[in-house]
Write a protein that holds these residues in place. Structure first.
Motif, mmCIF file in Angstrom:
data_model
loop_
_atom_site.group_PDB
_atom_site.id
_atom_site.type_symbol
_atom_site.label_atom_id
_atom_site.label_comp_id
_atom_site.label_asym_id
_atom_site.label_seq_id
_atom_site.Cartn_x
_atom_site.Cartn_y
_atom_site.Cartn_z
ATOM 1 N N GLN A 91 -1.688 -43.027 33.659
ATOM 2 C CA GLN A 91 -1.609 -43.829 34.879
ATOM 3 C C GLN A 91 -0.622 -43.225 35.879
ATOM 4 O OE1 GLN A 91 -3.456 -46.788 34.897
ATOM 5 N NE2 GLN A 91 -2.331 -48.385 35.915
ATOM 6 N N ASN A 92 -1.021 -43.241 37.174
ATOM 7 C CA ASN A 92 -0.174 -42.777 38.279
ATOM 8 C C ASN A 92 0.145 -41.289 38.229
ATOM 9 O OD1 ASN A 92 0.070 -45.320 39.610
ATOM 10 N ND2 ASN A 92 1.516 -45.949 38.022
ATOM 11 N N THR A 93 -0.756 -40.507 37.628
ATOM 12 C CA THR A 93 -0.687 -39.048 37.728
ATOM 13 C C THR A 93 -1.597 -38.607 38.872
ATOM 14 O OG1 THR A 93 -0.285 -38.775 35.361
ATOM 15 C CG2 THR A 93 -1.137 -36.861 36.529
ATOM 16 N N LEU A 94 -1.107 -37.695 39.709
ATOM 17 C CA LEU A 94 -1.923 -37.138 40.792
ATOM 18 C C LEU A 94 -2.710 -35.957 40.240
ATOM 19 C CD1 LEU A 94 -2.644 -36.971 43.840
ATOM 20 C CD2 LEU A 94 -0.629 -35.520 44.129
ATOM 21 N N LEU A 95 -4.027 -35.969 40.424
ATOM 22 C CA LEU A 95 -4.891 -34.879 39.969
ATOM 23 C C LEU A 95 -5.414 -34.107 41.174
ATOM 24 C CD1 LEU A 95 -7.019 -36.704 37.217
ATOM 25 C CD2 LEU A 95 -4.888 -35.423 36.923
ATOM 26 N N ILE A 96 -5.349 -32.772 41.095
ATOM 27 C CA ILE A 96 -5.825 -31.898 42.174
ATOM 28 C C ILE A 96 -6.785 -30.870 41.589
ATOM 29 C CG2 ILE A 96 -5.166 -30.318 44.038
ATOM 30 C CD1 ILE A 96 -2.341 -31.491 43.915
ATOM 31 N N THR A 97 -8.012 -30.812 42.086
ATOM 32 C CA THR A 97 -8.976 -29.837 41.570
ATOM 33 C C THR A 97 -8.500 -28.426 41.906
ATOM 34 O OG1 THR A 97 -10.333 -30.090 43.562
ATOM 35 C CG2 THR A 97 -10.935 -31.404 41.648
ATOM 36 N N ARG A 98 -8.578 -27.533 40.931
ATOM 37 C CA ARG A 98 -7.981 -26.203 41.078
ATOM 38 C C ARG A 98 -8.967 -25.050 40.896
ATOM 39 N NH1 ARG A 98 -7.768 -23.756 36.123
ATOM 40 N NH2 ARG A 98 -6.596 -22.035 37.047
ATOM 41 N N SER A 99 -10.228 -25.339 40.622
ATOM 42 C CA SER A 99 -11.189 -24.275 40.373
ATOM 43 C C SER A 99 -12.519 -24.629 41.018
ATOM 44 C CB SER A 99 -11.383 -24.088 38.869
ATOM 45 O OG SER A 99 -12.319 -23.064 38.603
ATOM 46 N N GLY A 100 -13.176 -23.630 41.611
ATOM 47 C CA GLY A 100 -14.447 -23.898 42.296
ATOM 48 C C GLY A 100 -14.193 -24.572 43.620
ATOM 49 N N THR A 101 -14.369 -25.891 43.684
ATOM 50 C CA THR A 101 -14.011 -26.663 44.874
ATOM 51 C C THR A 101 -12.534 -27.030 44.762
ATOM 52 O OG1 THR A 101 -16.247 -27.569 45.012
ATOM 53 C CG2 THR A 101 -14.526 -28.710 46.251
ATOM 54 N N ILE A 102 -11.738 -26.536 45.702
ATOM 55 C CA ILE A 102 -10.283 -26.619 45.585
ATOM 56 C C ILE A 102 -9.719 -27.751 46.442
ATOM 57 C CG2 ILE A 102 -8.110 -25.349 45.892
ATOM 58 C CD1 ILE A 102 -9.912 -24.056 43.845
ATOM 59 N N GLY A 103 -8.689 -28.411 45.915
ATOM 60 C CA GLY A 103 -7.862 -29.290 46.739
ATOM 61 C C GLY A 103 -8.341 -30.717 46.888
ATOM 62 N N GLU A 150 -9.243 -28.921 32.222
ATOM 63 C CA GLU A 150 -8.083 -28.112 32.610
ATOM 64 C C GLU A 150 -8.200 -27.601 34.043
ATOM 65 O OE1 GLU A 150 -10.985 -25.209 30.632
ATOM 66 O OE2 GLU A 150 -10.412 -27.319 30.500
ATOM 67 N N ASP A 151 -9.349 -27.820 34.683
ATOM 68 C CA ASP A 151 -9.524 -27.408 36.077
ATOM 69 C C ASP A 151 -8.955 -28.423 37.057
ATOM 70 O OD1 ASP A 151 -10.722 -24.983 35.511
ATOM 71 O OD2 ASP A 151 -12.713 -25.858 35.345
ATOM 72 N N ALA A 152 -8.183 -29.369 36.559
ATOM 73 C CA ALA A 152 -7.465 -30.318 37.415
ATOM 74 C C ALA A 152 -5.970 -30.176 37.146
ATOM 75 C CB ALA A 152 -7.913 -31.749 37.144
ATOM 76 N N ILE A 153 -5.221 -29.867 38.207
ATOM 77 C CA ILE A 153 -3.767 -29.771 38.092
ATOM 78 C C ILE A 153 -3.187 -31.178 38.012
ATOM 79 C CG2 ILE A 153 -1.655 -29.135 39.352
ATOM 80 C CD1 ILE A 153 -3.136 -26.693 40.396
ATOM 81 N N ARG A 154 -2.258 -31.382 37.094
ATOM 82 C CA ARG A 154 -1.565 -32.667 36.944
ATOM 83 C C ARG A 154 -0.242 -32.614 37.704
ATOM 84 N NH1 ARG A 154 -5.985 -31.379 33.598
ATOM 85 N NH2 ARG A 154 -6.141 -32.799 31.829
ATOM 86 N N VAL A 155 0.000 -33.597 38.554
ATOM 87 C CA VAL A 155 1.258 -33.694 39.292
ATOM 88 C C VAL A 155 1.918 -35.013 38.906
ATOM 89 C CG1 VAL A 155 2.369 -33.769 41.557
ATOM 90 C CG2 VAL A 155 0.325 -32.354 41.216
ATOM 91 N N ILE A 156 3.077 -34.929 38.275
ATOM 92 C CA ILE A 156 3.819 -36.119 37.848
ATOM 93 C C ILE A 156 5.090 -36.203 38.690
ATOM 94 C CG2 ILE A 156 4.977 -37.275 35.925
ATOM 95 C CD1 ILE A 156 3.079 -35.716 34.062
ATOM 96 N N THR A 157 5.259 -37.299 39.410
ATOM 97 C CA THR A 157 6.399 -37.441 40.318
ATOM 98 C C THR A 157 7.625 -37.995 39.598
ATOM 99 O OG1 THR A 157 5.589 -39.629 40.971
ATOM 100 C CG2 THR A 157 4.965 -37.763 42.367
ATOM 101 N N LYS A 158 8.791 -37.708 40.178
ATOM 102 C CA LYS A 158 10.044 -38.238 39.629
ATOM 103 C C LYS A 158 10.097 -39.755 39.800
ATOM 104 C CE LYS A 158 12.604 -33.997 40.701
ATOM 105 N NZ LYS A 158 13.605 -33.376 41.612
ATOM 106 N N LYS A 159 9.639 -40.221 40.963
ATOM 107 C CA LYS A 159 9.624 -41.651 41.250
ATOM 108 C C LYS A 159 8.173 -42.081 41.471
ATOM 109 C CE LYS A 159 14.078 -41.485 43.686
ATOM 110 N NZ LYS A 159 14.733 -41.723 44.993
ATOM 111 N N GLU A 160 7.795 -43.180 40.851
ATOM 112 C CA GLU A 160 6.419 -43.657 40.960
ATOM 113 C C GLU A 160 6.035 -43.955 42.412
ATOM 114 O OE1 GLU A 160 4.025 -47.557 39.512
ATOM 115 O OE2 GLU A 160 5.173 -46.524 37.951
ATOM 116 N N GLU A 161 7.007 -44.430 43.221
ATOM 117 C CA GLU A 161 6.696 -44.805 44.606
ATOM 118 C C GLU A 161 6.361 -43.598 45.488
ATOM 119 O OE1 GLU A 161 11.288 -45.228 44.187
ATOM 120 O OE2 GLU A 161 9.501 -45.589 42.976
ATOM 121 N N ASP A 162 6.660 -42.379 45.021
ATOM 122 C CA ASP A 162 6.376 -41.182 45.835
ATOM 123 C C ASP A 162 4.948 -40.682 45.675
ATOM 124 O OD1 ASP A 162 8.914 -41.039 46.952
ATOM 125 O OD2 ASP A 162 9.712 -39.805 45.333
ATOM 126 N N ILE A 163 4.232 -41.184 44.668
ATOM 127 C CA ILE A 163 2.892 -40.673 44.382
ATOM 128 C C ILE A 163 1.935 -40.901 45.552
ATOM 129 C CG2 ILE A 163 2.068 -42.774 43.218
ATOM 130 C CD1 ILE A 163 1.256 -39.274 42.010
#
Length: 469
Positions: A112-124, A140-153
């Protein structure tokens, strides 16, 4: 500092200082130094030292290693989502992976509350893990971005999706055959420092967006459960051992259909089972096309224009998306006085009919007057007999999906014809029951439309704030 003369992008010929080659990754591909990212840099450079990077907000940016996929059935496996599926309004997959064969299984499981960014083929392309995707296995073709503070997501999501932040993702794309980006590219993206109250407002708005989408998915679940209850149809239990005698897709048939179909999938025993269930449990049922209008459009010439000059045009891929990606805009000129025949209208249902067949969408008020590909079937319900939301939920249920799947034909490109779609057997229940089920579906699509509107307004607010310097 990038000079304004370097930002003339109309002919994609740009002169840049040789010093740029000595920065960053020493890139020699021309695309790195042109495109929309130049405009983004022009804006960001105005902030001089009032800039931070994505790294400041994040605790971890990563993607799991390459995965050897050992596929399984639903009984023994776990659902596995691709980069395209995570962007769907209601993420779904028919792929199941054997978890016992995966090392570091938890690194593929998103939270929950992880930002996913496509990284292969169709990017961004981006989404935030909520509801359906929570604790699911994702490519694995989705980059996981975990923020320090949940409110920044929410703020990061809005910035990286905006016309300022997203080109900075695209700028770092590399690869001779398949495009890629790496976590380090996301980590180094520059972000102008803006007022804290605006940042909080943006984060809160994006939080509302994803809550609305989650609420919409719950309504779809409620409507589907009500469909099964009111029709007394048993849910298709794919774990039923009786079904696994057909696991190798081999079965015997002695009676050909009236259409003399020779493709084995048309005689799938699972399809025969659900039709038998409908006929045994219900007194009233009929062909979907018996009372409702189902048709396709002829191929037509497409002239694409800028957003402000054209009609929004939905592709088959757009039907399943939470927020439309790469939406195109068509000129009305080739259609002349017949333009209204080619537009979609509230209360109709669209079903993909070529390539990926059987994906459906109920058209709400926000899509009134949009165009749609000729590779999409149109269903116009007979309003005296059927509620459009009820038809959508039926098509969404296993009883609709399995019938549609059995009727797909084609040796290279899959096709679902209007005639075959019309032959799908639909339970005919009291209109009051249909309305109770269908209104939930209708409300779900209204919530999704509201979420998309809030998201668009929030990203516009962020862009205006950044440009106000």
């Amino acid at each position: 500092m990038i000079s304004k003369e370097h930002a003339s992008l109309s002919n994609q010929i740009i002169t840049v200082p040789s010093s740029w080659l000595n920065k960053g990754e020493y890139r020699f591909d021309a695309s790195f130094y042109c495109g929309e990212a130049v405009k983004s840099h022009l804006i960001i450079d105005k902030y001089e030292n009032n800039i931070e990077s994505t790294k400041k907000y994040t605790k971890e940016i990563f993607y799991p290693g390459r995965l050897k996929r050992v596929w399984s059935n639903k009984k023994k496996g776990e659902p596995f989502f691709t980069g395209a599926q995570i962007l769907q309004s209601y993420p779904q997959t028919n792929k199941y992976i054997n978890p016992s064969k995966i090392k570091n299984l938890d690194s593929y499981r998103v939270k929950q509350n992880t930002l996913l960014i496509t990284r292969s083929g169709t990017i961004g392309n981006l989404t935030i893990v909520k509801g359906v995707l929570d604790k699911k296995l994702v490519t694995e073709d989705a980059i996981r971005v975990i923020t320090k503070k949940e409110e920044d997501i929410g703020f990061l999501y809005a910035y990286l999706k905006s016309s300022i932040g997203n080109p900075l993702i695209q700028q770092s794309v590399f690869g001779a055959v398949i495009d890629h980006i790496e976590p380090k590219h996301i980590e180094s993206i520059k972000i102008p420092i803006i007022k804290e109250e605006i940042k909080r407002q943006i984060s809160n708005s994006i939080k509302i967006v994803f809550q609305l989408r989650d609420d919409a998915n719950k309504l779809i679940d409620n409507a589907t459960n009500e469909f099964y209850k009111e029709t007394s149809l048993e849910k298709v239990e794919f774990d039923d051992p009786k079904l696994y005698e057909y696991e190798n897709k081999i079965w015997t048939n002695f009676d050909f259909s009236e259409k003399l179909r020779l493709d084995g999938s048309y005689y799938n025993p699972l399809n025969a089972l659900i039709i038998k269930n409908i006929k045994n449990k219900l007194k009233n049922y009929e062909r979907l096309g018996e009372k409702n209008k189902i048709f396709e459009l002829p191929t037509y010439k497409r002239i694409y224009l800028k957003k402000e000059n054209g009609v929004p045009f939905l592709s088959g891929k757009n039907l399943m998306e939470a927020n439309f990606q790469d939406l195109k805009y068509l000129s009305k000129i080739p259609f002349g006085k017949k333009i209204n025949e080619y537009l979609i209208h509230e209360g109709s249902i669209l079903v993909t009919m070529r390539g990926t067949c059987g994906n459906s969408r109920l058209i709400d008020k926000s899509l009134e007057g949009y165009g749609a590909s000729h590779n999409i079937l149109r269903i116009f319900p007979n309003q005296n007999e059927y509620h459009s939301g009820y038809i959508y939920i039926f098509l969404w249920s296993d009883y609709g999906k399995i019938q549609i799947e059995s009727k797909i034909l084609g040796s290279v490109v899959d096709v679902l014809t209007p005639e075959d779609c019309s032959d799908v057997i639909i339970p005919k229940v009291n209109y009051g029951i249909q309305k109770s089920i269908g209104e939930k579906a209708k409300k779900a699509f209204e919530l999704r439309a509201e979420a998309s509107k809030i998201e668009e307004e929030t990203i516009d607010l962020l862009k205006k704030e950044i440009n106000s310097i």
